[in-house]
Design a protein around this motif. Structure first.
Motif, PDB file in Angstrom:
ATOM      1  N   LYS A   1      60.296 -23.943 -60.924  1.00  0.00           N
ATOM      2  CA  LYS A   1      58.955 -23.948 -60.319  1.00  0.00           C
ATOM      3  C   LYS A   1      57.899 -24.346 -61.336  1.00  0.00           C
ATOM      4  CE  LYS A   1      59.598 -21.142 -56.300  1.00  0.00           C
ATOM      5  NZ  LYS A   1      60.379 -19.883 -56.326  1.00  0.00           N
ATOM      6  N   SER A   2      58.122 -23.965 -62.590  1.00  0.00           N
ATOM      7  CA  SER A   2      57.062 -24.243 -63.563  1.00  0.00           C
ATOM      8  C   SER A   2      57.213 -25.605 -64.245  1.00  0.00           C
ATOM      9  CB  SER A   2      57.007 -23.139 -64.621  1.00  0.00           C
ATOM     10  OG  SER A   2      58.171 -23.200 -65.410  1.00  0.00           O
ATOM     11  N   HIS A   3      58.336 -26.270 -64.031  1.00  0.00           N
ATOM     12  CA  HIS A   3      58.511 -27.582 -64.677  1.00  0.00           C
ATOM     13  C   HIS A   3      58.710 -28.660 -63.610  1.00  0.00           C
ATOM     14  CE1 HIS A   3      59.676 -30.248 -68.054  1.00  0.00           C
ATOM     15  NE2 HIS A   3      60.410 -30.834 -67.118  1.00  0.00           N
ATOM     16  N   LYS A   4      57.761 -29.555 -63.536  1.00  0.00           N
ATOM     17  CA  LYS A   4      57.820 -30.595 -62.497  1.00  0.00           C
ATOM     18  C   LYS A   4      58.702 -31.758 -62.962  1.00  0.00           C
ATOM     19  CE  LYS A   4      55.498 -28.495 -59.527  1.00  0.00           C
ATOM     20  NZ  LYS A   4      56.603 -27.588 -59.202  1.00  0.00           N
ATOM     21  N   PRO A   5      59.333 -32.445 -62.020  1.00  0.00           N
ATOM     22  CA  PRO A   5      60.165 -33.594 -62.411  1.00  0.00           C
ATOM     23  C   PRO A   5      59.313 -34.718 -62.996  1.00  0.00           C
ATOM     24  CG  PRO A   5      59.938 -33.496 -60.028  1.00  0.00           C
ATOM     25  CD  PRO A   5      59.337 -32.232 -60.568  1.00  0.00           C
ATOM     26  N   THR A   6      59.882 -35.458 -63.932  1.00  0.00           N
ATOM     27  CA  THR A   6      59.069 -36.446 -64.649  1.00  0.00           C
ATOM     28  C   THR A   6      59.431 -37.900 -64.338  1.00  0.00           C
ATOM     29  OG1 THR A   6      60.614 -36.367 -66.487  1.00  0.00           O
ATOM     30  CG2 THR A   6      58.707 -34.910 -66.631  1.00  0.00           C
ATOM     31  N   THR A   7      60.314 -38.123 -63.389  1.00  0.00           N
ATOM     32  CA  THR A   7      60.769 -39.510 -63.200  1.00  0.00           C
ATOM     33  C   THR A   7      59.941 -40.300 -62.177  1.00  0.00           C
ATOM     34  OG1 THR A   7      62.354 -38.896 -61.498  1.00  0.00           O
ATOM     35  CG2 THR A   7      63.149 -38.897 -63.765  1.00  0.00           C
ATOM     36  N   ARG A   8      59.137 -39.597 -61.372  1.00  0.00           N
ATOM     37  CA  ARG A   8      58.462 -40.287 -60.248  1.00  0.00           C
ATOM     38  C   ARG A   8      57.519 -41.369 -60.717  1.00  0.00           C
ATOM     39  NH1 ARG A   8      58.548 -35.071 -56.939  1.00  0.00           N
ATOM     40  NH2 ARG A   8      60.702 -35.295 -56.270  1.00  0.00           N
ATOM     41  N   GLU A   9      56.778 -41.035 -61.756  1.00  0.00           N
ATOM     42  CA  GLU A   9      55.779 -41.977 -62.258  1.00  0.00           C
ATOM     43  C   GLU A   9      56.420 -43.307 -62.642  1.00  0.00           C
ATOM     44  OE1 GLU A   9      52.667 -41.898 -65.845  1.00  0.00           O
ATOM     45  OE2 GLU A   9      53.346 -39.940 -65.105  1.00  0.00           O
TER      46      GLU A   9
END
Ligand SMILES: Nc1ncnc2c1ncn2[C@@H]1O[C@H](COP(=O)(O)OP(=O)(O)O)[C@@H](O)[C@H]1O
Ligand SMILES: [Mg+2]
Length: 442
Positions: free
Chosen positions: A405-413
């Motif tokens: 919950k506290s770490h968002k995925p980073t690949t979308r950008e």
């Protein structure tokens, strides 16, 4: 040291010219006074009187070193080492000279010998040069690659990991196997079918999805040496001397085969070639391409892997045959992949009641590095609790879910950018795999 002392010593030496200890003392004083030419003369005279005098040999080598007469220094050191193969100071000087001469492989061999003689020995400059394998105790996961020591140009190691340490990525592993490992193992077979072995492969994809990790595992898979070169470091460090150093690097690879020569952030080389053309860097690019072509001609047992988050910045010249002519998209892990990455990241850690499948389902879009970050967060959480309560507790589902919950995925950008390139400048179907991943029909 005052010149008065030198004068007195010189006079004394004139009275007893055959007195070895006295002459030696004069030579040492001159060396300390940076009087290399005079010191050289005195050491030579000592060696005339006593040819195998180790201290004089080392001193003479030092005077040569400071006068940049490197080959002369090496000749003397080799004589010394002939009698005393484990002479630490002689070996250390020898190593430094070889670095200056760009004989990196021999230098590294001596450095390892030094570390064997004295495991506690550390020399920052040499360390930076060879960067022996080190564990990364870091929890930094924000970046593609944590920025380390700015002195670092490349690392050289024999990885103690292989494909079994890489979670998921079955397609990528298979492609690497077919495109570079098998051609290396069965060159004749590939030739018979008119397939050329050699050249390089390019791994591209969003940050943190295991490009570097996979390249390293590839080296481990075939028990080859892994030379990891950060192009940014090459560009920064080697201005002025870069072509020579780049050549030395490829030479090192040829000497250490079988090996994987890995160029991280390779797009930095090809980026903005026009602006680079005006600077010295265009020579560097040409040198790089020439070296790659050279490897293609004499490619036995040297695998070249490049990695980039920004393949669209890479000059097309890099993709010509014999260069990075095979391209592999390293995608974010799918559900099964995430499950095995989580298992890998949690192995050897105390866990209880972890539902890996549920965690994998809850982490769509997370990269391998994101998953590692989640495990790190959960571990920190648990450590804190153990410190407060004084009782160590295993990591459980609860902390992991909290960490997700506290770490968002980073690949979308990355995909926001990649999508545009894949749709609008997809020459030769370069980004078909990206379109497929995004489920976009051409
Ligand atoms: N498939 C994987 N299996 C296990 N760990 C992974 C995997 N992918 C990434 N990781 C973890 O994430 C870290 C960052 O991956 P890295 O290879 O540096 O990504 P990239 O080079 O694509 O930016 C690795 O050091 C590793 O700990
Ligand atoms: Mg990387």
């Amino acid at each position: 040291m005052s010149s008065e002392v030198v004068k007195q010593l010189q006079e004394a030496v004139q009275f007893s010219p055959e007195n070895v200890p006295l002459r030696l003392h004069l030579a040492q004083v001159l060396l300390q006074d940076y009087e290399y030419v005079q010191a050289e003369e005195q050491y030579r005279k000592v060696l005339e009187l006593s040819p195998d005098h180790t201290i004089a040999q080392l001193g003479l080598a030092r005077t040569f070193y400071h006068q940049q007469k490197y080959s002369a220094a090496i000749v003397v050191l080799e004589q010394l080492e002939h009698h005393e193969p484990d002479h630490f100071d002689a070996l250390l000087l020898h190593c430094r000279i070889l670095v200056k001469e760009n004989s990196l492989q021999s230098a590294r061999d001596i450095y390892q010998h030094l570390l064997q003689l004295n495991p506690g020995f550390r020399d920052e400059a040499l360390d930076a040069q060879f960067r022996l394998p080190q564990q990364q105790p870091t929890t930094s996961y924000e970046e593609d690659e944590p920025t380390e020591d700015p002195d670092k140009v490349f690392t050289l190691e024999k990885p103690d990991m292989n494909f079994s340490d890489v979670g998921g990525m079955e397609r990528e592993k298979q492609e690497i196997d077919l495109k570079i490992i098998k051609p290396l193992q069965f060159p004749d077979l590939y030739k018979a079918y008119g397939k050329k072995a050699g050249g390089g492969i390019l791994l591209y994809g969003p940050p943190g999805c295991g490009k570097t990790y996979l390249a390293k595992a590839t080296a481990g898979q075939i028990q080859a040496e892994f030379i990891n070169v950060g192009i940014h470091d090459v560009l920064d460090m080697w201005i002025g001397n870069s072509e020579k150093n780049l050549h030395a690097l490829f030479e090192l690879a040829r000497q250490r085969k079988p090996c994987v020569l890995f160029f991280d952030e390779v797009d930095a080389l090809g980026a903005n070639r026009t602006s680079m053309r005006n600077s010295g860097a265009s020579h560097l690019i040409n040198q790089f391409l020439a070296e790659m072509d050279g490897i293609a001609a004499n490619n036995e047992n040297v695998l070249i892997i490049g990695a980039t988050n920004a393949p669209w910045s890479l000059d097309p010249a890099f993709r010509r045959p014999g260069r990075f002519d095979r391209i592999i998209f390293v995608a974010p892990p799918d559900t099964d992949g995430r499950e095995s990455i989580l298992k890998l990241q949690l192995r050897n850690k105390p866990v209880s009641d972890v539902d890996y499948k549920a965690l994998a389902k809850a982490t769509t879009g997370y990269s391998g590095a994101d998953l590692k970050a989640i495990v790190d967060l959960a571990v920190e959480d648990k450590l804190l609790e153990a410190l407060q309560k004084g009782i160590p507790q295993p990591i459980s589902q609860k902390e992991l879910v909290k960490a997700i919950k506290s770490h968002k995925p980073t690949t979308r950008e990355w995909f926001n950018t990649a999508r545009n390139y894949a749709l609008y400048s997809n020459e030769a179907g370069l980004y078909d795999d990206v379109l497929k991943y995004l489920d976009i029909k051409k």
